[in-house]
Design an enzyme around this catalytic site. Structure first.
Site, PDB file in Angstrom:
ATOM      1  N   LYS A  23       0.686  -1.017  -0.002  1.00  0.00           N
ATOM      2  CA  LYS A  23      -0.073  -0.052   0.059  1.00  0.00           C
ATOM      3  C   LYS A  23       0.917   1.256  -0.061  1.00  0.00           C
ATOM      4  O   LYS A  23       0.507   2.202  -0.717  1.00  0.00           O
ATOM      5  CB  LYS A  23      -0.884  -0.059   1.230  1.00  0.00           C
ATOM      6  CG  LYS A  23      -2.036   1.176   1.292  1.00  0.00           C
ATOM      7  CD  LYS A  23      -3.054   0.746   2.254  1.00  0.00           C
ATOM      8  CE  LYS A  23      -2.906   0.739   3.775  1.00  0.00           C
ATOM      9  NZ  LYS A  23      -2.676   2.078   4.157  1.00  0.00           N
TER      10      LYS A  23
ATOM     11  N   ARG B 291       2.816   5.881  -3.528  1.00  0.00           N
ATOM     12  CA  ARG B 291       4.016   6.720  -3.818  1.00  0.00           C
ATOM     13  C   ARG B 291       4.305   6.450  -5.451  1.00  0.00           C
ATOM     14  O   ARG B 291       4.790   7.383  -6.138  1.00  0.00           O
ATOM     15  CB  ARG B 291       5.420   6.171  -3.183  1.00  0.00           C
ATOM     16  CG  ARG B 291       5.264   6.809  -1.699  1.00  0.00           C
ATOM     17  CD  ARG B 291       6.335   5.812  -0.819  1.00  0.00           C
ATOM     18  NE  ARG B 291       6.453   6.566   0.513  1.00  0.00           N
ATOM     19  CZ  ARG B 291       5.313   6.295   1.451  1.00  0.00           C
ATOM     20  NH1 ARG B 291       4.141   5.551   1.426  1.00  0.00           N
ATOM     21  NH2 ARG B 291       5.745   6.970   2.658  1.00  0.00           N
TER      22      ARG B 291
ATOM     23  N   ARG C  97      -8.066  12.225  12.539  1.00  0.00           N
ATOM     24  CA  ARG C  97      -6.908  11.870  12.576  1.00  0.00           C
ATOM     25  C   ARG C  97      -5.913  13.313  12.555  1.00  0.00           C
ATOM     26  O   ARG C  97      -6.322  14.183  11.801  1.00  0.00           O
ATOM     27  CB  ARG C  97      -6.098  11.106  11.610  1.00  0.00           C
ATOM     28  CG  ARG C  97      -6.737   9.581  11.687  1.00  0.00           C
ATOM     29  CD  ARG C  97      -6.437   8.701  10.746  1.00  0.00           C
ATOM     30  NE  ARG C  97      -4.949   8.165  10.849  1.00  0.00           N
ATOM     31  CZ  ARG C  97      -4.420   7.449  10.090  1.00  0.00           C
ATOM     32  NH1 ARG C  97      -4.943   6.991   8.983  1.00  0.00           N
ATOM     33  NH2 ARG C  97      -2.880   7.274  10.348  1.00  0.00           N
TER      34      ARG C  97
ATOM     35  N   SER D 229       7.542   9.601  11.502  1.00  0.00           N
ATOM     36  CA  SER D 229       6.304   9.391  10.718  1.00  0.00           C
ATOM     37  C   SER D 229       6.966   9.394   9.471  1.00  0.00           C
ATOM     38  O   SER D 229       7.490  10.642   8.804  1.00  0.00           O
ATOM     39  CB  SER D 229       5.241  10.267  11.021  1.00  0.00           C
ATOM     40  OG  SER D 229       4.269  10.388   9.986  1.00  0.00           O
TER      41      SER D 229
ATOM     42  N   GLN E  39       4.839   9.344   6.712  1.00  0.00           N
ATOM     43  CA  GLN E  39       3.946  10.206   6.069  1.00  0.00           C
ATOM     44  C   GLN E  39       4.388  11.650   6.056  1.00  0.00           C
ATOM     45  O   GLN E  39       4.444  12.489   5.256  1.00  0.00           O
ATOM     46  CB  GLN E  39       2.592   9.838   6.630  1.00  0.00           C
ATOM     47  CG  GLN E  39       2.108   8.550   6.621  1.00  0.00           C
ATOM     48  CD  GLN E  39       0.526   8.400   6.990  1.00  0.00           C
ATOM     49  OE1 GLN E  39       0.169   9.282   7.610  1.00  0.00           O
ATOM     50  NE2 GLN E  39       0.058   7.235   6.631  1.00  0.00           N
TER      51      GLN E  39
ATOM     52  N   ASP F  96       2.458  -0.636  11.841  1.00  0.00           N
ATOM     53  CA  ASP F  96       1.073  -1.198  11.498  1.00  0.00           C
ATOM     54  C   ASP F  96       0.525  -2.684  12.004  1.00  0.00           C
ATOM     55  O   ASP F  96      -0.224  -3.302  11.593  1.00  0.00           O
ATOM     56  CB  ASP F  96       0.930  -1.069   9.873  1.00  0.00           C
ATOM     57  CG  ASP F  96       0.782   0.374   9.555  1.00  0.00           C
ATOM     58  OD1 ASP F  96       0.410   1.223  10.067  1.00  0.00           O
ATOM     59  OD2 ASP F  96       1.010   0.647   8.212  1.00  0.00           O
TER      60      ASP F  96
ATOM     61  N   ARG G 143      -5.895   2.547  17.774  1.00  0.00           N
ATOM     62  CA  ARG G 143      -5.552   0.708  17.850  1.00  0.00           C
ATOM     63  C   ARG G 143      -5.189   0.480  19.340  1.00  0.00           C
ATOM     64  O   ARG G 143      -5.406  -0.635  19.682  1.00  0.00           O
ATOM     65  CB  ARG G 143      -4.356   0.627  17.053  1.00  0.00           C
ATOM     66  CG  ARG G 143      -4.993   0.544  15.598  1.00  0.00           C
ATOM     67  CD  ARG G 143      -3.939   0.247  14.681  1.00  0.00           C
ATOM     68  NE  ARG G 143      -4.390   0.218  13.130  1.00  0.00           N
ATOM     69  CZ  ARG G 143      -3.774   0.453  12.010  1.00  0.00           C
ATOM     70  NH1 ARG G 143      -2.371   0.340  12.120  1.00  0.00           N
ATOM     71  NH2 ARG G 143      -4.583   0.611  10.838  1.00  0.00           N
TER      72      ARG G 143
HETATM   73  C1  S3P Z   1       2.816   4.922   6.018  1.00  0.00           C
HETATM   74  C2  S3P Z   1       3.294   5.266   7.284  1.00  0.00           C
HETATM   75  C3  S3P Z   1       2.921   5.067   8.704  1.00  0.00           C
HETATM   76  C4  S3P Z   1       1.987   3.732   8.593  1.00  0.00           C
HETATM   77  C5  S3P Z   1       0.700   3.892   7.476  1.00  0.00           C
HETATM   78  C6  S3P Z   1       1.597   4.152   5.981  1.00  0.00           C
HETATM   79  C7  S3P Z   1       3.305   5.418   4.957  1.00  0.00           C
HETATM   80  O1  S3P Z   1       2.279   6.066   9.292  1.00  0.00           O
HETATM   81  O2  S3P Z   1       1.356   3.609   9.785  1.00  0.00           O
HETATM   82  O3  S3P Z   1      -0.039   2.789   7.338  1.00  0.00           O
HETATM   83  O4  S3P Z   1       2.964   4.821   3.630  1.00  0.00           O
HETATM   84  O5  S3P Z   1       4.169   6.457   4.754  1.00  0.00           O
HETATM   85  P1  S3P Z   1       3.082   7.203  10.066  1.00  0.00           P
HETATM   86  O6  S3P Z   1       4.099   7.748   8.839  1.00  0.00           O
HETATM   87  O7  S3P Z   1       2.289   8.215  10.475  1.00  0.00           O
HETATM   88  O8  S3P Z   1       3.795   6.406  11.210  1.00  0.00           O
END
Ligand code: S3P
Length: 438
Positions: free
Chosen positions: A19, A24, A120, A165, A167, A318, A349
């Site tokens: 995913k 990306r 969130r 993080s 993300q 995750d 969670r």
């Molecule tokens: C992800 C980063 C994680 C993860 C999410 C996917 C990503 O989140 O929990 O399911 O694809 O960069 P965080 O970056 O907020 O930890």
């Protein structure tokens, strides 16, 4: 959905595409110049939300066949103003990464999502993007819906992430593509580096240095020429984790999981399983499109409890719902240390693990940001009903637990599973599971 005691699982399985990498691939394909061909793309709800949003930005994205997609890139800063709001559904990665991309553009983009996404925190992304020159207006607590006005004159940034993080890191890197000079990010603990690997794959210049206390400093040279590239996406280790866990706890099971992404910054669950005495083995390791990939052989094992150190959390962020299930079936106590970040996922969670294990008859407790689980040296009785709280991984983790319990498990709503693993029940049943819609 209901999962009932399963026969031993056996056979080979190819899990759906990763995913994180799928989001990306579409986004970087859209920012490159030319036609990017992707195979193995995850066609779950979250990634489809990214594909639709890119369409709203005027990028042409087309499906050639199962998992086979093409993106005609518009180039960095080359997107059009979306005429409609961007509804990202349940997809946190989509909204956060696309905020970084929207920041490159001198127009306003409107982001929204479902009730889970609306709860969130987006401040962690808004903060650095504001420092680069974007304007962001959001609901209280910097939650969706949110309006982001970007700029064609973004400033480069040197930013230390307050939480590990991927993300947030990725959002800043994506915005940094449009800024002159170098954009640098210091992460306190290393998180998944798919963005860094894929940026290089598309021709960006990026270096990674060691930072204080085991952290990393990632430095991107702004305004690169990104050129379209072919990409093959491996199976998602976070989806493979459910089949792997089922094989470990359903007696007599033996599975081979094909072509799974084994990026070291995603491998925390494999480390835990080995430490718990689980029989897992990586075979045929190779690299595909800049990512390490291997087959994973796994068989049913007698597990013992584990102390998961807080430092390992980012590499398995995750996987805690399914690790909690393994810990419940293991012999002796387990401690999952420093997992407070779990409160900010698709659901809380942290709370969902406590509630779910209790419903299955497991002794579980919270101590600050730690979760303590008393393993039962075999599956718990089960029989409970769990609320999935719009969270695919909570739903799948407890359906897997139900496969090993005597009384099975029931999930109030299995629909969220389609965000990351639409064929979950079908695939597990093909291996010997008994999961059905109630
Ligand atoms: C992800 C980063 C994680 C993860 C999410 C996917 C990503 O989140 O929990 O399911 O694809 O960069 P965080 O970056 O907020 O930890």
């Amino acid at each position: 959905m209901i999962s009932e005691p399963s026969d031993s699982l056996s056979g080979e399985a190819t899990l759906p595409g990763d995913k994180s990498i799928s989001h990306r691939a579409l986004i970087l394909g859209a920012l490159a110049v030319g036609e990017t061909r992707i195979d193995g793309l995850l066609e779950g709800g979250d990634v489809m939300a990214t594909a639709r949003a890119l369409g709203e930005f005027g990028v042409e994205v087309a499906r050639d066949g199962p998992g086979a997609w093409r993106v005609w890139g518009a180039g960095v800063g080359g997107f059009q103003e979306p005429a409609r709001q961007l509804d990202l559904g349940n997809a946190g990665t989509a909204v956060r990464l696309l905020m970084g991309v929207a920041a490159q553009h001198p127009f306003t983009s409107f982001f929204s999502g479902d009730d889970s996404l609306g709860n969130r925190p987006m401040g962690r992304v808004a903060e650095p993007l504001r420092q680069m020159g974007a304007r962001i207006e959001a609901r209280s607590g910097c939650r969706l819906p949110l309006a982001l006005t970007g700029s064609s004159e973004l400033l480069p940034l040197s930013y230390t992430l307050p939480v590990a993080s991927a993300q947030v890191k990725s959002a800043v890197l994506l915005a940094g593509l449009a800024a002159p000079g170098e954009t640098a990010i210091v992460e306190p603990a290393p998180s998944r580096d798919h963005s860094e690997r894929m940026l290089r794959h598309f021709g960006a210049e990026l270096r990674v240095e060691d930072a204080a206390a085991g952290g990393r400093r990632i430095v991107l040279s702004g305004q690169p020429e990104l050129s379209a590239r072919a990409l093959s996406i491996p199976a998602d280790i976070s989806s493979a984790a459910f089949a792997l866990a089922a094989a470990l706890i359903v007696p007599g099971s033996q599975l081979l999981l094909r072509n799974v992404g084994v990026n070291p910054f995603r491998g925390g669950l494999l480390d835990c399983v080995r430490e718990m005495g689980g029989a897992v083995e990586l075979q045929g390791a190779k690299e595909i499109s800049g990512e390490p990939v291997a087959d994973i052989a796994v068989s049913a094992s007698k597990l013992h409890g584990i102390d998961v150190p807080a430092a390992r959390v980012p590499s398995m962020i995750d996987e805690f719902p399914i690790l909690a299930v393994l810990a419940a079936c293991a012999e002796g106590p387990s401690r999952l240390a420093g997992v407070g970040e779990l409160r900010h996922k698709e659901s809380d969670r942290f709370a969902a693990i406590l509630a779910g294990l209790s419903a299955a008859g497991v002794q579980v407790a919270a101590e600050g940001d730690d979760i303590l689980i008393t393993g039962m040296a075999g599956p718990p009785p089960g029989g409970g009903e769990i609320e999935s709280c719009l969270d695919h991984r909570i739903a799948m983790a407890f359906l897997v637990l139900g496969m090993a319990t005597a009384r099975g498990m029931t999930i109030d709503d299995g629909a969220p599973i389609a965000t990351s693993f639409p064929a979950f029940a079908e695939l597990m049943n093909g291996l010997g599971g008994r999961i059905r819609h109630g």
